[in-house]
Design a protein around this motif. Structure first.
Motif, PDB file in Angstrom:
ATOM      1  N   GLU A 138      38.789  37.449 -47.301  1.00  0.00           N
ATOM      2  CA  GLU A 138      38.513  36.020 -47.088  1.00  0.00           C
ATOM      3  C   GLU A 138      37.678  35.461 -48.226  1.00  0.00           C
ATOM      4  O   GLU A 138      37.931  34.362 -48.725  1.00  0.00           O
ATOM      5  N   ARG A 139      36.682  36.224 -48.652  1.00  0.00           N
ATOM      6  CA  ARG A 139      35.827  35.763 -49.762  1.00  0.00           C
ATOM      7  C   ARG A 139      36.623  35.637 -51.056  1.00  0.00           C
ATOM      8  O   ARG A 139      36.485  34.668 -51.788  1.00  0.00           O
ATOM      9  N   THR A 142      38.928  32.530 -50.834  1.00  0.00           N
ATOM     10  CA  THR A 142      38.307  31.210 -50.721  1.00  0.00           C
ATOM     11  C   THR A 142      38.377  30.516 -52.080  1.00  0.00           C
ATOM     12  O   THR A 142      37.852  31.017 -53.072  1.00  0.00           O
TER      13      THR A 142
END
Length: 150
Positions: A138-139, A142
């Motif tokens: 997810e990081r 992003t």
């Protein structure tokens, strides 16, 4: 820019492992698509439509295709009877692409098979490892340049 290769020193680097992971996911898509008589690109297209119709320009951005390439891809999937183009009711210049009845069946089956393959890839992870992997992915994703999932 230096290419990432299989040479010693690169095979365990993070960029190399990300490339291997991307290749593994691409191969999973290709293998799944083939079982449905599709190319990987056609499978990507119909899976993008599982959530509902998508405007042609947005679909092109999601798939990273120019207008002519997208039109040809939609033409080929349309000939399979899996999608259809529909004019926008408010702006007759815009077109939407949506799944047909057969397209919905094929897209859902393809999507489920790809997801099952990805689940199998991570099945041996413990809960803490799976949570960590999810957080890291997810990081990384992003605001990633070219993130077609947005």
């Amino acid at each position: 820019m230096t290419a990432v290769t299989d040479s010693p020193g690169h095979t365990e680097s993070t960029p190399y492992l990300l490339i291997r992971l991307a290749s593994t996911v691409d191969q999973l898509f290709a293998d799944t698509a083939r079982t449905h008589g599709l190319t990987a690109q056609q499978a990507h297209l119909i899976c993008r439509l599982v959530g509902g119709p998508v405007q042609m320009a947005a679909l092109g951005r999601q798939l990273g295709l120019e207008k002519s390439g997208l039109s040809g891809l939609v033409d080929r999937v349309e000939r399979h009877g899996l999608v259809e183009r529909v004019r926008d009711s408010c702006d007759r210049r815009m077109w939407w692409v949506r799944l047909t009845g057969q397209g919905q069946k094929t897209a859902h089956a393809t999507h489920e098979e790809v997801m099952a393959g990805l689940e199998a890839l991570t099945a041996d992870l413990g809960p803490a490892e799976a949570d960590l992997l999810k957080a890291v992915l997810e990081r990384l994703l992003t605001d990633a340049p070219g993130d077609a999932a947005r």
